[in-house]
Design an enzyme around this catalytic site. Structure first.
Site: not given
Ligand code: PEP
Length: 251
Positions: A9, A11, A95, A97, A167, A173, A212, A233-234
């Site tokens: 993802n 983002k 999601h 967010e 999640e 994040g 994460s 994500g990151g």
């Molecule tokens: C996400 O936003 O779907 C996510 C899992 O982010 P991160 O891996 O950065 O925690």
């Protein structure tokens, strides 16, 4: 046997130049054929990513879609049909967010899930509790409510062509990752909730963990019985790291 999946993802990140660079580096990675890999760029980069990945075994999804299907007067929205037409296979729905910062309710998430399936997109339904909810001992109740809304509205058959991503909001994040046992407990509860409607369908649904995920913790998370891969994500913005996570899912 469920095929492992790793989804990136991206983002609200990237420019045309950085996206081109990321894909070029990612294409140098050795990727396991047994793992389904997908990336979720911003809407504006979907076409660029699809062209750059042409022929590669990585599919593309969007991070959201309109709750109404088809075409029409809904300024600023992108419909599931438009995403299919652009070449997307997947879409993230719900999601955290979007739930927390943009006020998406369980009802809206369920409608987006339905709109996605109606057009032939595979939804990746995201569920997860906040830190406050976890500390209040409400994790399983919150996740069951989020999943239950889609299950009640769309029925168990809809889960034949969907993926669920657990999640925990506090792990997204933040650098904090759920311990493998903590994540497994919720994944098992999700599968059991689906199994109460149809055990065979529940056994086939892929459940991804997100929060994460990194190269260093992916293998132990993916070793859990009900964790079928990750939503990343990151770490998906770094080609080496994302490649290593994909390889961990293949082991
Ligand atoms: C996400 O936003 O779907 C996510 C899992 O982010 P991160 O891996 O950065 O925690």
């Amino acid at each position: 046997m469920r095929r492992p999946m790793v989804a990136g993802n991206w983002k609200m990140n990237g420019t045309r130049a950085s996206v081109a660079e990321l894909i070029e580096s990612f294409q140098q990675q050795v990727l396991p054929a047994a793992v389904e890999i997908a990336v979720f760029p911003s809407f504006v980069h979907v076409s660029q990513v699809l062209s750059a990945l042409d022929g590669a075994k990585v599919s593309v999804g969007a991070q959201d879609c309109a709750l109404q299907s088809g075409f029409g007067a809904l300024t600023g929205e992108v419909s599931a049909e438009q995403l299919v037409d652009a070449g997307c296979k997947w879409v993230l729905v719900g999601h955290s967010e979007r739930r927390l910062l943009l006020g998406e309710t369980d009802e809206v998430v369920s409608q987006k899930f339905a709109a996605a399936q109606l057009s032939g997109l595979m939804p990746v339904l995201c569920v997860g509790e906040t830190l406050e909810e976890r500390e209040a001992g409400r994790t399983l109740e919150v996740v069951a409510r989020q999943l239950g809304r889609v299950l009640d509205d769309q029925g168990i058959e809809a889960f034949r062509s969907a993926v669920v991503a657990y999640e925990p909001v506090w792990a997204i994040g933040s650098g904090l990752t759920a311990a493998p046992g903590q994540a497994q407990e919720v994944h098992a509860a999700i599968r059991e909730q689906l199994a109460r409607s149809d055990r065979r369908i529940a056994e086939g649904v892929r459940l991804l963990y997100g929060g994460s995920v990194k190269a260093e913790n992916a293998a132990e998370l993916f070793a859990m019985a009900d964790i079928d891969g990750g939503l990343v994500g990151g770490a998906s913005l770094k080609a080496d790291e994302f490649g290593a996570i994909c390889r961990a899912a293949g082991n």
